[in-house]
Design a protein around this motif. Structure first.
Motif, PDB file in Angstrom:
ATOM      1  N   ALA A 344       0.830  -1.206   0.000  1.00 56.95           N
ATOM      2  CA  ALA A 344       0.000   0.000   0.000  1.00 56.95           C
ATOM      3  C   ALA A 344       0.866   1.258   0.000  1.00 56.95           C
ATOM      4  O   ALA A 344       0.551   2.247  -0.682  1.00 56.95           O
ATOM      5  CB  ALA A 344      -0.926  -0.006   1.209  1.00 56.95           C
ATOM      6  N   ASP A 345       1.961   1.245   0.749  1.00 57.60           N
ATOM      7  CA  ASP A 345       2.883   2.383   0.780  1.00 57.60           C
ATOM      8  C   ASP A 345       3.483   2.634  -0.602  1.00 57.60           C
ATOM      9  O   ASP A 345       3.547   3.771  -1.077  1.00 57.60           O
ATOM     10  CB  ASP A 345       3.993   2.094   1.798  1.00 57.60           C
ATOM     11  CG  ASP A 345       5.011   3.225   1.890  1.00 57.60           C
ATOM     12  OD1 ASP A 345       4.673   4.374   1.565  1.00 57.60           O
ATOM     13  OD2 ASP A 345       6.163   2.941   2.284  1.00 57.60           O
ATOM     14  N   LEU A 346       3.914   1.565  -1.270  1.00 57.82           N
ATOM     15  CA  LEU A 346       4.501   1.696  -2.598  1.00 57.82           C
ATOM     16  C   LEU A 346       3.469   2.207  -3.608  1.00 57.82           C
ATOM     17  O   LEU A 346       3.772   3.062  -4.457  1.00 57.82           O
ATOM     18  CB  LEU A 346       5.065   0.353  -3.053  1.00 57.82           C
ATOM     19  CG  LEU A 346       6.209  -0.212  -2.214  1.00 57.82           C
ATOM     20  CD1 LEU A 346       6.564  -1.630  -2.669  1.00 57.82           C
ATOM     21  CD2 LEU A 346       7.439   0.684  -2.292  1.00 57.82           C
ATOM     22  N   GLU A 347       2.246   1.702  -3.513  1.00 55.93           N
ATOM     23  CA  GLU A 347       1.185   2.144  -4.424  1.00 55.93           C
ATOM     24  C   GLU A 347       0.884   3.624  -4.231  1.00 55.93           C
ATOM     25  O   GLU A 347       0.676   4.374  -5.200  1.00 55.93           O
ATOM     26  CB  GLU A 347      -0.076   1.323  -4.178  1.00 55.93           C
ATOM     27  CG  GLU A 347      -1.175   1.522  -5.210  1.00 55.93           C
ATOM     28  CD  GLU A 347      -0.920   0.736  -6.485  1.00 55.93           C
ATOM     29  OE1 GLU A 347      -1.098   1.327  -7.570  1.00 55.93           O
ATOM     30  OE2 GLU A 347      -0.538  -0.438  -6.392  1.00 55.93           O
ATOM     31  N   GLU A 348       0.888   4.083  -2.983  1.00 54.71           N
ATOM     32  CA  GLU A 348       0.613   5.480  -2.679  1.00 54.71           C
ATOM     33  C   GLU A 348       1.687   6.396  -3.259  1.00 54.71           C
ATOM     34  O   GLU A 348       1.394   7.513  -3.699  1.00 54.71           O
ATOM     35  CB  GLU A 348       0.517   5.669  -1.162  1.00 54.71           C
ATOM     36  CG  GLU A 348       0.116   7.066  -0.741  1.00 54.71           C
ATOM     37  CD  GLU A 348      -0.019   7.192   0.767  1.00 54.71           C
ATOM     38  OE1 GLU A 348      -0.330   8.311   1.231  1.00 54.71           O
ATOM     39  OE2 GLU A 348       0.191   6.188   1.473  1.00 54.71           O
ATOM     40  N   GLN A 349       2.936   5.937  -3.259  1.00 58.44           N
ATOM     41  CA  GLN A 349       4.013   6.718  -3.871  1.00 58.44           C
ATOM     42  C   GLN A 349       3.921   6.712  -5.390  1.00 58.44           C
ATOM     43  O   GLN A 349       4.214   7.709  -6.051  1.00 58.44           O
ATOM     44  CB  GLN A 349       5.373   6.141  -3.464  1.00 58.44           C
ATOM     45  CG  GLN A 349       5.695   6.167  -1.990  1.00 58.44           C
ATOM     46  CD  GLN A 349       6.977   5.413  -1.705  1.00 58.44           C
ATOM     47  OE1 GLN A 349       7.967   5.534  -2.420  1.00 58.44           O
ATOM     48  NE2 GLN A 349       6.976   4.603  -0.649  1.00 58.44           N
ATOM     49  N   PHE A 350       3.514   5.564  -5.934  1.00 56.92           N
ATOM     50  CA  PHE A 350       3.580   5.341  -7.375  1.00 56.92           C
ATOM     51  C   PHE A 350       2.572   6.186  -8.145  1.00 56.92           C
ATOM     52  O   PHE A 350       2.901   6.790  -9.177  1.00 56.92           O
ATOM     53  CB  PHE A 350       3.372   3.855  -7.647  1.00 56.92           C
ATOM     54  CG  PHE A 350       3.500   3.445  -9.084  1.00 56.92           C
ATOM     55  CD1 PHE A 350       4.708   3.556  -9.753  1.00 56.92           C
ATOM     56  CD2 PHE A 350       2.410   2.929  -9.777  1.00 56.92           C
ATOM     57  CE1 PHE A 350       4.842   3.171 -11.074  1.00 56.92           C
ATOM     58  CE2 PHE A 350       2.532   2.536 -11.097  1.00 56.92           C
ATOM     59  CZ  PHE A 350       3.750   2.659 -11.745  1.00 56.92           C
ATOM     60  N   ARG A 351       1.335   6.240  -7.672  1.00 54.12           N
ATOM     61  CA  ARG A 351       0.249   6.845  -8.438  1.00 54.12           C
ATOM     62  C   ARG A 351       0.512   8.304  -8.818  1.00 54.12           C
ATOM     63  O   ARG A 351       0.372   8.674  -9.991  1.00 54.12           O
ATOM     64  CB  ARG A 351      -1.062   6.702  -7.673  1.00 54.12           C
ATOM     65  CG  ARG A 351      -1.607   5.280  -7.670  1.00 54.12           C
ATOM     66  CD  ARG A 351      -1.873   4.801  -9.080  1.00 54.12           C
ATOM     67  NE  ARG A 351      -2.138   3.358  -9.127  1.00 54.12           N
ATOM     68  CZ  ARG A 351      -2.220   2.667 -10.256  1.00 54.12           C
ATOM     69  NH1 ARG A 351      -2.051   3.283 -11.424  1.00 54.12           N
ATOM     70  NH2 ARG A 351      -2.466   1.382 -10.241  1.00 54.12           N
ATOM     71  N   PRO A 352       0.866   9.187  -7.886  1.00 53.42           N
ATOM     72  CA  PRO A 352       1.064  10.586  -8.299  1.00 53.42           C
ATOM     73  C   PRO A 352       2.268  10.775  -9.221  1.00 53.42           C
ATOM     74  O   PRO A 352       2.306  11.729  -9.995  1.00 53.42           O
ATOM     75  CB  PRO A 352       1.277  11.319  -6.960  1.00 53.42           C
ATOM     76  CG  PRO A 352       1.688  10.264  -5.993  1.00 53.42           C
ATOM     77  CD  PRO A 352       0.995   9.019  -6.424  1.00 53.42           C
ATOM     78  N   ARG A 353       3.231   9.884  -9.164  1.00 52.44           N
ATOM     79  CA  ARG A 353       4.435  10.055  -9.981  1.00 52.44           C
ATOM     80  C   ARG A 353       4.242   9.625 -11.426  1.00 52.44           C
ATOM     81  O   ARG A 353       5.079   9.929 -12.279  1.00 52.44           O
ATOM     82  CB  ARG A 353       5.596   9.287  -9.348  1.00 52.44           C
ATOM     83  CG  ARG A 353       5.979   9.868  -8.011  1.00 52.44           C
ATOM     84  CD  ARG A 353       7.137   9.153  -7.391  1.00 52.44           C
ATOM     85  NE  ARG A 353       7.338   9.635  -6.036  1.00 52.44           N
ATOM     86  CZ  ARG A 353       8.265   9.197  -5.216  1.00 52.44           C
ATOM     87  NH1 ARG A 353       9.100   8.261  -5.626  1.00 52.44           N
ATOM     88  NH2 ARG A 353       8.374   9.682  -3.997  1.00 52.44           N
ATOM     89  N   ILE A 354       3.169   8.886 -11.697  1.00 54.78           N
ATOM     90  CA  ILE A 354       2.920   8.498 -13.086  1.00 54.78           C
ATOM     91  C   ILE A 354       1.809   9.335 -13.713  1.00 54.78           C
ATOM     92  O   ILE A 354       1.327   9.004 -14.791  1.00 54.78           O
ATOM     93  CB  ILE A 354       2.592   6.998 -13.209  1.00 54.78           C
ATOM     94  CG1 ILE A 354       1.308   6.645 -12.455  1.00 54.78           C
ATOM     95  CG2 ILE A 354       3.763   6.159 -12.737  1.00 54.78           C
ATOM     96  CD1 ILE A 354       0.803   5.245 -12.756  1.00 54.78           C
TER      97      ILE A 354
END
Length: 486
Positions: A344-354
Motif C-alpha cells: 500500500a505504501d509503494l502504491e501510494e508513492q507510485f500513483r502521483p508520480r505516473i
C-alpha cells in the motif's frame, strides 16, 4: 519521403550506451515456449519476412564526434542455436553488427535486444509478428499439422502495432516529439478512441530496464522522494565469467492474483513488497551494504526502480525507447511492515508520480539538460563518462529493479501454439521481470551474483501459501560450468 539513412540516439538510448558493462550489457530477452520443437529453417523464413517489416531493426550503432547514432545497414539476421549465456552482449564498440539476435533451443524461440535500439514494447511487437509468421508457416507445412491449444477467451492486453506503422522506422523519436517542446501536448481523453487504442496496447506494457534508462536530473530531484541515505544494496559473489544468473519461476496466475487480493494489494506492488522482504531477510553479512553510513535507517530502507510505459499517456507507435522510471522506497521499523502495508505504501508513492503532468515535467528537464549548449559541443567520450558517473550515483540509491509486462495475448495462430512467455534482463543488481500468458505467470529473477537466497525465500513464501511453483535455473558456478564443458 524516404526514410533517413541515420538518426541520433534518443534520450534513453544514450544512457544505456554509457551505462553498459561486462556484467550488465543492457540486453534483454523475450522468449516463447512453443507446443512443439522449433524448426530452424521455418524460423529463418519467418525472421526474414518480419525483419523486412521492421526497418528500425536493420540499424547498426555508429560513433560520431559529438554523439552516437543509428545507421541503416544491409546486414541480414541469422537464427542461431541458443548456446550463449542469456542476455550476452550485442554491442561491441567499433563493430558494425545488428543489435538483436533470434535464438532457439528445443521448444523455445527467444529474441534478445540491445536496449539502445528498442524498448520492451517495441521488441514485443517484433516477437509477436515473428511468432505469428512462424506459426502460419508451420501450419502450412506438409505432414502432421500443428494441433492448436485452446485460446484464451478474453482479448489481448498487449496488442502489436500494425507492421506498416511508421514507428517501426529509424526516424520515430517520441521523446523528441513530445518533450522537446516548451509545453507537453495534453494527452487525449481516456474516453477518446485514440486513448482506448493506445491505452489497451500499453496498459500492461513491458519495459525491460532499470533506473539507468532514465536517471533523475541532478538539479531536479522529485518532490517528497523517499530518502536515499541508508538504502540497502545487495552484495554477493559475482559469477565467474560475468554471465547473468537467471532463475525462472512458473506458477498459476490465478493463484498469485488471489493471494495479492487477499492482502488488498495490486499484483505488481504485492510482488515488489514480497521481493523487498525476501532480499531484506537474506541480505546479511557481506551480502548487504548500506548506501551511506551506519546511522539511523541504515540497512532498513529498500528502494526499487519501476519502469513506466509512456505510450499509455502519450500515444506513440514508435518501436524505439519510450519510457521513464520511477523510484519507490520503504523504510522498515517506522510503522506497519506487513506485506499488505508495504504494498500500500509503494502504491501510494507510485500513483502521483505516473500522472502525465509529473512525467512530462520531469522528462522536459532531462531533454533540456541534454540540449545545453556546453554539453552539445563535448565529444561523446566525455558525455559517456558523465552519464556513466550519473548512473553510478543513481544506482547507489537502489536495492532492486523490476519490470512487469502484465498479461499478453497473442494474435492467432501464435496464441494457440505458445504455452508460456518469459522476460529476462541483464542486471546490475537483483531484479525480477514478470509476465503472464494463458493461465501461467512467469517471474524471471536475474542478478550478477551467484547467490540466490532471495529467490529461494520468495518461492518458499508463495509455496507456503498454496501456490504451485516450478523452478528452472542456469548454471553459473565454476563447478557447474566445468560439468557443462566436460
Amino acid at each position: 519521403m524516404s526514410r533517413p539513412a541515420w538518426v541520433r540516439l534518443d534520450n534513453a538510448s544514450n544512457i544505456f550506451l554509457a551505462a553498459r558493462s561486462d556484467s550488465d550489457p543492457k540486453v534483454f530477452r523475450l522468449s516463447a515456449e512453443m507446443d512443439a520443437p522449433v524448426g530452424p529453417d521455418v524460423l529463418q523464413e519467418a525472421l526474414d519476412a518480419t525483419f523486412d517489416r521492421f526497418p528500425l531493426y536493420h540499424a547498426v550503432l555508429r560513433q560520431g564526434l559529438f554523439w552516437h547514432y543509428l545507421q541503416d545497414s544491409d546486414l541480414r539476421p541469422q537464427v542461431q542455436p541458443d548456446v550463449l549465456p542469456s542476455c550476452s552482449a550485442l554491442y561491441f564498440p567499433g563493430e558494425a553488427a545488428l543489435m538483436f539476435r533470434v535464438v532457439h533451443r528445443e521448444n523455445r524461440i527467444a529474441l534478445e535486444v540491445f536496449h539502445a535500439l528498442s524498448d520492451g514494447t517495441g521488441a514485443l511487437w517484433f516477437l509477436t509478428e515473428l511468432l505469428v509468421d512462424y506459426c502460419r508457416r508451420r501450419e502450412a507445412e506438409p505432414g502432421p499439422a500443428m494441433v492448436p491449444e485452446a485460446a484464451a477467451a478474453s482479448g489481448p492486453t498487449v496488442a502489436p502495432a500494425p507492421s506498416s506503422a511508421p514507428g517501426h522506422g529509424l526516424s520515430a523519436d517520441s521523446f523528441g516529439s513530445y518533450f522537446r517542446r516548451r509545453r507537453v501536448p495534453k494527452p487525449p481523453s481516456r474516453d477518446s478512441a485514440m486513448a482506448r487504442a493506445f491505452g489497451e496496447a500499453a496498459a500492461s506494457s513491458l519495459q525491460a530496464a532499470d533506473t539507468a534508462a532514465m536517471p533523475a536530473a541532478p538539479d531536479a530531484p522529485e518532490a517528497a522522494e523517499p530518502r536515499r541515505s541508508g538504502v540497502l544494496r545487495a552484495r554477493g559473489t559475482r559469477t565467474p565469467d560475468a554471465r547473468t544468473h537467471a532463475i525462472e519461476l512458473s506458477m498459476p496466475a490465478k493463484q498469485v492474483i488471489a493471494l495479492a487480493k487477499s492482502e488488498g494489494a495490486s499484483l505488481s506492488m504485492y510482488l515488489v513488497a514480497l521481493f523487498f522482504e525476501s532480499v531484506r531477510a537474506t541480505a546479511t553479512g557481506r551480502g548487504a551494504r548500506a548506501g551511506s553510513g551506519d546511522g539511523p535507517g541504515a540497512h532498513r530502507t529498500l528502494a526499487v526502480s519501476v519502469p513506466v510505459n509512456l505510450r499509455q499517456f502519450f500515444p506513440s507507435d514508435s518501436a524505439r525507447n519510450f519510457f521513464a522510471t520511477v523510484r519507490l522506497a520503504h523504510t522498515y521499523g517506522e510503522g506497519d511492515d506487513s506485506l499488505a502495508a508495504v504494498a500500500a505504501d509503494l502504491e501510494e508513492q507510485f500513483r502521483p508520480r505516473i500522472a502525465p503532468e509529473a512525467l512530462g515535467e520531469r522528462l522536459r528537464r532531462l531533454i533540456r539538460l541534454e540540449q545545453m549548449p556546453l554539453l552539445r559541443i563535448l565529444p561523446w567520450p566525455v558525455k559517456d563518462a558523465a552519464l556513466s558517473a550519473a548512473n553510478h550515483l543513481t544506482n547507489r540509491g537502489l536495492t532492486i529493479a523490476i519490470s512487469n509486462m502484465g498479461r499478453v495475448v497473442l494474435p492467432e495462430p501464435a496464441e494457440a501454439h505458445v504455452r508460456r512467455m518469459y522476460l529476462q534482463v541483464s542486471a546490475a543488481r537483483p531484479q525480477f521481470c514478470s509476465m503472464s500468458h494463458g493461465e501461467t505467470l512467469t517471474i524471471s529473477f536475474t542478478s550478477p551474483f551467484v547467490e540466490a537466497d532471495h529467490v529461494r525465500a520468495f518461492a518458499r513464501h508463495l509455496t507456503a501459501h498454496g501456490v504451485k511453483v516450478q523452478v528452472a535455473a542456469n548454471r553459473v558456478r565454476e563447478d557447474e560450468l566445468a560439468q557443462v564443458h566436460a
